[in-house]
Design an enzyme around this catalytic site. Structure first.
Site, short mmCIF file in Angstrom:
data_model
loop_
_atom_site.label_atom_id
_atom_site.label_comp_id
_atom_site.label_asym_id
_atom_site.label_seq_id
_atom_site.Cartn_x
_atom_site.Cartn_y
_atom_site.Cartn_z
N SER A 132 57.31 81.76 43.74
CA SER A 132 58.23 81.49 44.83
C SER A 132 57.53 81.58 46.17
O SER A 132 56.62 82.39 46.36
CB SER A 132 59.41 82.46 44.80
OG SER A 132 58.96 83.79 44.87
N HIS B 87 55.88 93.65 48.74
CA HIS B 87 57.13 94.32 49.12
C HIS B 87 57.19 94.68 50.60
O HIS B 87 58.21 95.14 51.09
CB HIS B 87 57.35 95.57 48.27
CG HIS B 87 57.51 95.24 46.82
ND1 HIS B 87 56.48 95.37 45.91
CD2 HIS B 87 58.55 94.73 46.14
CE1 HIS B 87 56.91 94.97 44.73
NE2 HIS B 87 58.15 94.58 44.83
N TRP C 40 68.43 90.40 31.99
CA TRP C 40 69.18 90.32 33.24
C TRP C 40 70.46 89.52 33.09
O TRP C 40 71.04 89.05 34.06
CB TRP C 40 68.26 89.77 34.35
CG TRP C 40 67.14 90.73 34.67
CD1 TRP C 40 67.03 92.02 34.21
CD2 TRP C 40 65.98 90.49 35.47
NE1 TRP C 40 65.86 92.58 34.68
CE2 TRP C 40 65.20 91.68 35.45
CE3 TRP C 40 65.53 89.39 36.20
CZ2 TRP C 40 63.99 91.78 36.13
CZ3 TRP C 40 64.32 89.50 36.89
CH2 TRP C 40 63.56 90.69 36.85
N1 GLN Z 1 58.09 83.27 39.58
C1 GLN Z 1 58.89 84.32 40.12
C2 GLN Z 1 58.72 84.37 41.63
O1 GLN Z 1 57.67 84.13 42.09
C3 GLN Z 1 58.52 85.65 39.53
C4 GLN Z 1 59.33 86.76 40.10
C5 GLN Z 1 59.34 88.00 39.25
O2 GLN Z 1 58.61 88.13 38.29
N2 GLN Z 1 60.13 88.96 39.58
O3 GLN Z 1 59.60 84.67 42.36
#
Ligand code: GLN
Ligand code: ZN
Length: 769
Positions: free
Chosen positions: A444, A705, A572
């Site tokens: 992302s 983060h 989830w």
């Molecule tokens: N492909 C997802 C992203 O980049 C992976 C996110 C995740 O593993 N929490 O947002």
């Protein structure tokens, strides 16, 4: 001493039916409301909850209504109440909102408490830091005030507090603690504070208190089960002997109490014990039970199914055979489920009749309690209705789909295996022609306000589908161009089309339903809306293929296809409970396998299948772990093993305990695995080296983060360390995780430094070969 009511729940969602608490708390953080307004809003929310629970059948004055509110997290509340915040919070001590939120969120001056997952759930708690010098002292009176507030409103409620054993068992040692220190060593220092807390609660009018001790079911904590049970024996001997206290209910959900803990609690001078009869069985008779109330957790606090009420009743009857009073309860707090299925106007009515969210589960508890008080005849109609719904669900269209079952039934071991890794590696090197230390991202790119606004407008019908797709294509083009400029080697399309990495797939697969208001707290003010996996899963049409192929058409570099893996999709979502998870996982895996195949056919040469939840679903009981790893790893392989040798499969895992899950990671047989390394980058590299793992690996080189930009030297240092510990040919260069929560400014700067560092280290390697 009042007797325990015939039915109760161990806790209730605190976020509010419309996430009122999120709005309140975030307004306070933003300075839009003051502390008084926040406290008043929270008090209104608690009052509404009590009234709702009474309406649903719990008693106003018999302590069956739990007082389980929390502004942020129940572990933090207990930590604050016993005055155990780490020293860096000394200037905001007390149980003020400032102390609470500083510990939860950190501020300019200090880091917050660490956050980690609560047992095998997707709820995150704040980890207490306890050392040899941590001073314990009763601090404030937040719990007691809520009891008094309820009293003033005509309710006698039961405060819920994390128990002393669990509080210590979940703590991590402070940095100053010597090697080998265990927070449980501090139990005797902590107990007097709990004694005072109990007196305070009694004084405020509590007749019962619930002390949550789920640590007593776990075999996955640092402290062994025998030590936890011994701590429980000690703790409840002391608390039971307290001079002034409410009656004590010790609650242990999430799995079966260990034998030792069961024996310890039965022998302890407490008045009631709540056990999980969903994840556990009726325990064996044991000394000391006489006169204690057993709260049988027969209504599942973890899923949203109406379930088998007759079976629940049967379990309570078996529990009664132990010869002591029995009450009906939930297996855990209901904080893991949404508020009310009657609040879902868009869900199919037939599906709704099979479901029970928190409010419906309270109703089930009330029915069972009536059965206990008046005999089975009084509730036959309710039991029959639940049985009929179950039968209806079994035979409803979509629940069992022959074509899906034929496919999973015909699977053979070949479907789960790819060719030899060395051959794959050679084929992929020839196909992709990547340099050493290839650079990439996890998928992302920043989800900007523009993206969120466009999605909201599309959902509201203010943008046509064509307009929305046009917007997304422009976004993808921008992200591809940016990555070209930065000089990354393997590109991504940025995932702008996804609101959420699981819900997006759920919306596009058959067998899932999506809720409108089904929010579940994930941590603090954050909530997710898990999808409901109710039927056999299949893929009606390609999902990501148009986006990935469009993105690939814009660049000569390899474009990585991005999918969420079967285990994470299950973890989830709320998953059907009428067949083994392994079967459901294989159905999801086959749907993804089709997607992978279509990506490959469309010219995508690298596909990443994310499994950030692989670790989280790991069962709490050691005996259950091998079977879990077998099916979870198997479903990932099923999803990915259909491709040619030259197609490269990546996976991404969101945690750094590489050593703990190395067998599972090796089992996935992905060509490249990216992992988070935020906590200690060096350690992760050492773990990888020590494990002998021989496939490609990308230990994250910076933490996503926080907005902090890593400088080139820092990344270079990590890469040098990696290539000296691991085969350089194995090493990939990537951030810790996806960039969706970041802004563009820091993202661009960070990735630029990442590429610069990789290029520098690569140059020295090229000279060496
Ligand atoms: N492909 C997802 C992203 O980049 C992976 C996110 C995740 O593993 N929490 O947002
Ligand atoms: Zn991640």
């Amino acid at each position: 001493m009042t007797s325990f009511p015939a039915g109760t729940i161990l806790g209730y969602p605190r976020i509010g039916r419309r996430r009122e608490l999120k709005r309140l708390v975030e307004s306070y953080w933003a300075g839009r409301i003051d502390a008084d307004e926040l406290e008043t809003g929270a008090r209104d929310l608690r009052a509404a909850t009590r009234r709702r629970l009474a309406e649903l059948g719990l008693g106003r004055d018999d302590s069956s209504i739990p007082e389980s509110f929390s502004f942020y997290d129940q572990v933090l509340d207990a930590t604050l109440a016993v005055g155990a915040l780490p020293a860096r919070f000394a200037d905001v001590a007390g149980d003020s909102l400032d102390a609470l939120f500083a510990a939860a969120r950190g501020d300019a001056a200090r880091a917050p408490l660490e956050m980690t997952k609560w047992f095998d759930t997707n709820y995150h708690y704040l980890v207490p830091e306890i050392g040899p010098d941590t001073a314990f002292a009763l601090t404030g009176d937040r719990f007691a005030r809520q009891v008094a507030e309820a009293r003033a409103d005509g309710f006698t409620t039961r405060p819920v507090v994390v128990g002393p054993v669990t509080l210590l068992a979940l703590a991590k040692p402070t940095d100053e603690a010597p090697e080998g220190f265990s927070a449980l060593d501090r139990l005797d220092d902590l107990l007097p504070v709990y004694v005072e807390l109990l007196a305070q609660l009694r004084e405020a009018g509590a007749e019962w208190v619930q002390l949550d001790e789920p640590a007593l079911v776990s075999e996955s904590l640092p402290a062994p089960a025998s030590e936890l049970a011994a701590a429980a024996a000690r703790a409840y001997a002391v608390l039971g002997a307290a001079a002034s206290r409410p009656s004590i209910l010790v609650a242990a959900g999430y799995a079966q109490l260990t034998d030792a803990a069961w024996a310890a609690l039965a022998a302890a001078p407490v008045e009631a014990i709540a056990i999980d009869l969903v994840r556990g069985d009726v325990p064996a008779p044991v000394a000391g039970l006489e006169g204690k109330t057993l709260v049988g957790g027969v209504v599942n606090g973890r899923n949203i199914w109406r379930g088998d009420l007759r079976g629940a009743w049967g379990a309570l009857e078996r529990l009664r055979a132990l010869g002591t009073p029995v009450a009906a309860g939930t297996s855990t707090s209901l904080q893991h489920v949404p508020h009310d299925v009657q609040d879902e106007p868009d869900l199919d009515a037939r599906l709704v009749s099979w479901l029970a969210f928190a409010d419906q589960k309270v109703g089930q508890v009330a029915v069972l309690a009536r059965g206990i008080e008046q005999g089975e005849a009084a509730i036959t109609a309710d039991l029959d209705a639940a049985t009929a719904a179950l039968a209806d669900r079994r035979s409803a269209p979509g629940v069992r789909v022959d074509a899906v079952r034929a496919r999973t039934g015909a699977l053979s071991s070949d479907d789960f295996t790819r060719g030899d890794y060395a051959a794959r590696q050679a084929a992929q090197e020839a196909e992709l022609g990547l340099p050493l230390l290839p650079t990439t991202t996890i998928g992302s790119f920043p989800q900007t306000g523009d993206i969120r606004r466009a999605r909201a407008r599309f959902v509201r019908g203010e943008l046509t589908e064509a307009e929305y797709e046009e917007f997304l294509r422009a976004e993808i083009a921008r992200v591809v161009e940016l990555q070209e400029d930065l000089g990354l080697d393997v590109l991504v399309h940025g995932e702008p089309e996804r609101n959420d990495m699981v819900q997006y797939f759920a919306e596009n697969l058959d067998g899932f339903a999506v809720t409108a208001n089904g929010w579940v707290q994930s941590y603090g003010s954050r909530a997710t809306r898990p999808s409901i996996l109710w039927g056999d899963v299949s893929r009606p049409a390609p999902i990501t293929v148009p986006w990935s192929t469009y993105a690939q058409s814009l660049t000569a570099k390899p474009m990585k296809g991005m999918l969420t893996g079967p285990v994470t999709i299950l973890a989830w979502s709320f998953v059907r409970d009428d067949q083994p998870l392994a079967e459901t996982a294989n159905q999801v895996a086959l749907a993804l396998r089709d997607e992978v195949a279509d990506l490959e056919t469309a010219g995508i040469r690298i596909v990443q299948v994310d499994e950030p939840a692989l670790r989280e679903l790991l069962p709490l009981k050691a005996a259950d772990q091998p079977a879990y790893l077998e099916w979870s790893v198997g479903s990932f392989r099923l999803a990915t093993a259909g491709v040619a040798e030259a197609t490269q499969i990546h996976t991404h895992l969101c945690y750094s305990e590489f050593a703990v899950v190395i067998d599972a990671i090796a089992g996935l047989d992905a060509d490249v695995t990216s992992i988070e390394a935020a906590r200690s980058r060096g350690e992760v590299i050492d773990d990888v080296a020590a494990s002998g793992f021989g496939h490609g690996v990308g230990p994250g080189v910076y933490d996503i983060h926080s907005p902090r930009v890593p400088d080139v030297d820092e990344v270079e240092g990590l890469l040098r360390r990696a290539v000296s510990a691991i085969e350089p040919r194995q090493v990939w260069v990537n951030p810790d995780c996806g960039l969706k929560t970041r802004g563009y400014e820091e993202t661009t700067a960070s990735l630029r430094n990442l590429v610069t560092a990789a290029t520098a280290v690569r140059a020295t390697l090229d000279q060496a070969v």
